[in-house]
Design an enzyme around this catalytic site. Structure first.
Site, PDB file in Angstrom:
ATOM      1  N   ARG A  46      -9.890   3.589  -7.364  1.00  0.00           N
ATOM      2  CA  ARG A  46      -9.566   2.334  -6.678  1.00  0.00           C
ATOM      3  C   ARG A  46     -10.010   1.161  -7.557  1.00  0.00           C
ATOM      4  O   ARG A  46      -9.372   0.119  -7.614  1.00  0.00           O
ATOM      5  CB  ARG A  46     -10.241   2.272  -5.299  1.00  0.00           C
ATOM      6  CG  ARG A  46     -10.053   0.921  -4.619  1.00  0.00           C
ATOM      7  CD  ARG A  46     -10.316   0.892  -3.116  1.00  0.00           C
ATOM      8  NE  ARG A  46     -11.320   1.797  -2.641  1.00  0.00           N
ATOM      9  CZ  ARG A  46     -12.650   1.652  -2.792  1.00  0.00           C
ATOM     10  NH1 ARG A  46     -13.134   0.609  -3.421  1.00  0.00           N
ATOM     11  NH2 ARG A  46     -13.474   2.556  -2.306  1.00  0.00           N
ATOM     12  N   TYR A  98      11.133 -15.396   0.553  1.00  0.00           N
ATOM     13  CA  TYR A  98      11.402 -14.038   1.043  1.00  0.00           C
ATOM     14  C   TYR A  98      10.874 -13.922   2.485  1.00  0.00           C
ATOM     15  O   TYR A  98       9.774 -14.406   2.786  1.00  0.00           O
ATOM     16  CB  TYR A  98      10.716 -13.027   0.107  1.00  0.00           C
ATOM     17  CG  TYR A  98      10.655 -11.646   0.683  1.00  0.00           C
ATOM     18  CD1 TYR A  98      11.823 -10.989   1.098  1.00  0.00           C
ATOM     19  CD2 TYR A  98       9.447 -10.977   0.857  1.00  0.00           C
ATOM     20  CE1 TYR A  98      11.770  -9.717   1.651  1.00  0.00           C
ATOM     21  CE2 TYR A  98       9.391  -9.702   1.397  1.00  0.00           C
ATOM     22  CZ  TYR A  98      10.551  -9.084   1.791  1.00  0.00           C
ATOM     23  OH  TYR A  98      10.503  -7.832   2.349  1.00  0.00           O
ATOM     24  N   ASP A 170       5.813 -17.519  -7.176  1.00  0.00           N
ATOM     25  CA  ASP A 170       6.390 -16.178  -7.072  1.00  0.00           C
ATOM     26  C   ASP A 170       7.552 -16.125  -8.068  1.00  0.00           C
ATOM     27  O   ASP A 170       8.599 -16.735  -7.856  1.00  0.00           O
ATOM     28  CB  ASP A 170       6.852 -15.915  -5.633  1.00  0.00           C
ATOM     29  CG  ASP A 170       7.370 -14.486  -5.439  1.00  0.00           C
ATOM     30  OD1 ASP A 170       7.872 -13.900  -6.416  1.00  0.00           O
ATOM     31  OD2 ASP A 170       7.294 -13.989  -4.311  1.00  0.00           O
ATOM     32  N   LYS A 195      11.038  -4.997  -8.190  1.00  0.00           N
ATOM     33  CA  LYS A 195      12.361  -5.537  -8.517  1.00  0.00           C
ATOM     34  C   LYS A 195      12.654  -5.385 -10.022  1.00  0.00           C
ATOM     35  O   LYS A 195      12.644  -4.286 -10.518  1.00  0.00           O
ATOM     36  CB  LYS A 195      12.423  -6.996  -8.037  1.00  0.00           C
ATOM     37  CG  LYS A 195      11.954  -7.161  -6.572  1.00  0.00           C
ATOM     38  CD  LYS A 195      12.888  -6.460  -5.621  1.00  0.00           C
ATOM     39  CE  LYS A 195      12.399  -6.212  -4.209  1.00  0.00           C
ATOM     40  NZ  LYS A 195      11.284  -6.846  -3.636  1.00  0.00           N
TER      41      LYS A 195
HETATM   42  O1  P1T Z   1       8.790  -5.608  -1.351  1.00  0.00           O
HETATM   43  P1  P1T Z   1       7.518  -5.992  -2.058  1.00  0.00           P
HETATM   44  O2  P1T Z   1       7.292  -5.290  -3.354  1.00  0.00           O
HETATM   45  O3  P1T Z   1       6.334  -5.935  -1.157  1.00  0.00           O
HETATM   46  O4  P1T Z   1       7.696  -7.522  -2.510  1.00  0.00           O
HETATM   47  C1  P1T Z   1       7.792  -8.587  -1.606  1.00  0.00           C
HETATM   48  C2  P1T Z   1       8.561  -9.727  -2.203  1.00  0.00           C
HETATM   49  C3  P1T Z   1       7.874 -10.817  -2.718  1.00  0.00           C
HETATM   50  N1  P1T Z   1       8.505 -11.858  -3.280  1.00  0.00           N
HETATM   51  C4  P1T Z   1       9.835 -11.897  -3.362  1.00  0.00           C
HETATM   52  C5  P1T Z   1      10.510 -13.085  -3.970  1.00  0.00           C
HETATM   53  C6  P1T Z   1      10.607 -10.847  -2.859  1.00  0.00           C
HETATM   54  O5  P1T Z   1      11.940 -10.914  -2.965  1.00  0.00           O
HETATM   55  C7  P1T Z   1       9.953  -9.723  -2.260  1.00  0.00           C
HETATM   56  C8  P1T Z   1      10.720  -8.577  -1.687  1.00  0.00           C
HETATM   57  N2  P1T Z   1      12.068  -8.849  -1.467  1.00  0.00           N
HETATM   58  C9  P1T Z   1      12.972  -7.952  -0.972  1.00  0.00           C
HETATM   59  C10 P1T Z   1      12.665  -6.709  -0.583  1.00  0.00           C
HETATM   60  C11 P1T Z   1      14.353  -8.462  -0.869  1.00  0.00           C
HETATM   61  O6  P1T Z   1      15.299  -7.669  -0.744  1.00  0.00           O
HETATM   62  O7  P1T Z   1      14.523  -9.687  -0.942  1.00  0.00           O
END
Ligand code: P1T
Length: 379
Positions: A46, A98, A170, A195
């Site tokens: 961890r 998001y 972000d 992503k």
């Molecule tokens: O899904 P995760 O890895 O927890 O990430 C969250 C997140 C944070 N910031 C942005 C700009 C994002 O687009 C996302 C996640 N977005 C999607 C799952 C989507 O389809 O837009």
């Protein structure tokens, strides 16, 4: 080192024992110590894991930063950053985010006494009026999800410094290949590694990068104390994905440009949101702070009928209807019912997110095939 070289080499050393060129998956929870307190820098996974360490160093290099930390998801990363605040503090956030980010702000952190103000930051003229003495964090996405709003990172960072507020960008949609927020004055660049960074739709992960030693120390403490870490197998997959980030992004941008122009000239489409168009608000800023315009596009049909938009999303064959973005395969999504459903409808409409908006994550397939797919779906 230039970007492509860093993507492949930064933070990565051949494994000492065997010379293995690929960072091994250290699938271990603990490390043997010869004597209490004597160890080789690793005590418990961890806290530290060699596969995660390599990824953290690699990601830090991509953002030209001193420190990188990875978490079990993009949302776990946001959660870690929010833990820097205390009740009574205020967050100034951009008004197109998001849906999950809006949800953690308004349904988790608002309940414990942190205040949120969502404002349009595409125009910074009177932004100072939005700050108060309690504003401790400014949070933006640029380009934003899903309206592709572009915010002037350098301009806003100056205002944040004046008010002594932490500034977090972000950078998921742009990736460090297209944009480096820390170089433009941000304190933290955060990513959903899920992503473009990992890039192959096989990992859920988040990351943050910072140049501040004290911020890093606090966030590493949170990472270890709260424990939302990414596992070694996922770190390996992210490391492997990043090796082709620059090449993939070039193709995402190329295909994105092609699809954006195709949609713009289509008789059934009324509006296309893509920062590469000259008439896109803050296109000049996008040109200044980004290397290219990315592969994310949103659009609405001329008749603005939800039923017709749904039909397009049902009719595509190469584009898959799914949440997420940034993988090699093209996806389409319906933000109002999928990724942004946790934002109340009136709030969505205020930021221009219509019920009929379709979002595309343009992959790296052959552009002709993607255009043909959209052509038949729109027909
Ligand atoms: O899904 P995760 O890895 O927890 O990430 C969250 C997140 C944070 N910031 C942005 C700009 C994002 O687009 C996302 C996640 N977005 C999607 C799952 C989507 O389809 O837009």
């Amino acid at each position: 080192m230039k970007f492509g070289t860093k993507a492949i080499h930064a933070g990565i050393e051949p494994e000492e024992g065997t010379g293995a060129i690929m960072t091994p998956i250290y699938q271990t929870s603990t490390y043997v110590q010869p004597s209490p307190g004597k160890h080789k820098g690793y005590e418990y996974s961890r806290t530290q894991n060699p596969t995660r360490d390599a990824l953290q160093k690699n990601l830090a290099a991509l953002e030209n930063s001193d420190h990188g930390l990875v978490f079990g998801s993009g949302m776990a990363t946001t959660d870690a950053i929010m833990r820097l605040l205390k009740p009574g503090d205020e967050v100034l956030a951009s008004n197109d985010l998001y849906g999950g980010t809006y949800r953690i702000f308004t349904q988790i952190y608002q309940d414990i006494g942190i205040k949120f103000k969502f404002v349009d930051m595409t125009d910074l003229n009177r932004i100072s009026e939005q700050f108060s003495k309690n504003t401790k964090l400014v949070w933006i996405e640029t380009p934003s999800n899903p309206m592709m709003n572009v915010i002037d990172i350098k301009g806003l960072s100056g205002v944040c410094k004046k008010f002594n507020a932490l500034f977090c960008v972000d950078n998921t949609f742009a990736t460090p290949y297209l944009q480096n927020p820390l170089d433009l004055g941000a304190d933290i660049s955060t990513h959903s590694v899920t992503k473009y960074l990992a890039g192959h739709s096989d990992v859920v992960m988040g990351a943050l990068m910072t140049n501040s030693d004290s911020l890093h120390e606090k966030l590493a403490f949170i990472q270890n104390s709260c424990g939302a870490v990414a596992g070694p197998m996922d770190c390996f997959l992210a490391l492997r994905g990043i090796k082709t980030l620059h090449i993939r992004m070039q193709r995402h941008c190329e295909n994105g440009r092609r699809i954006a122009h195709f949609l713009k000239s289509h008789p059934k489409v009324s509006k296309v949101y893509w920062p590469g168009f000259e008439e896109h608000k803050n296109h000049d800023i996008a040109k200044r702070q980004m290397k290219d315009f990315g592969g994310m596009i949103s659009f609405v049909l001329k008749n603005d009928k939800i039923g017709d938009a749904i039909q397009v999303m049902e009719n595509v064959k190469l584009f898959s209807l799914a949440e997420s973005l940034g993988g090699v395969e093209s996806l389409c999504g319906h933000p109002a019912s999928m990724t942004h459903a946790s934002i109340p409808r009136e709030e969505r409409l205020k930021s221009g997110l219509k019920d009929s908006l379709i979002r595309l994550s343009v992959g790296i397939e052959d552009a002709e095939d993607l255009v043909a797919d959209l052509e038949q779906a729109l027909a």
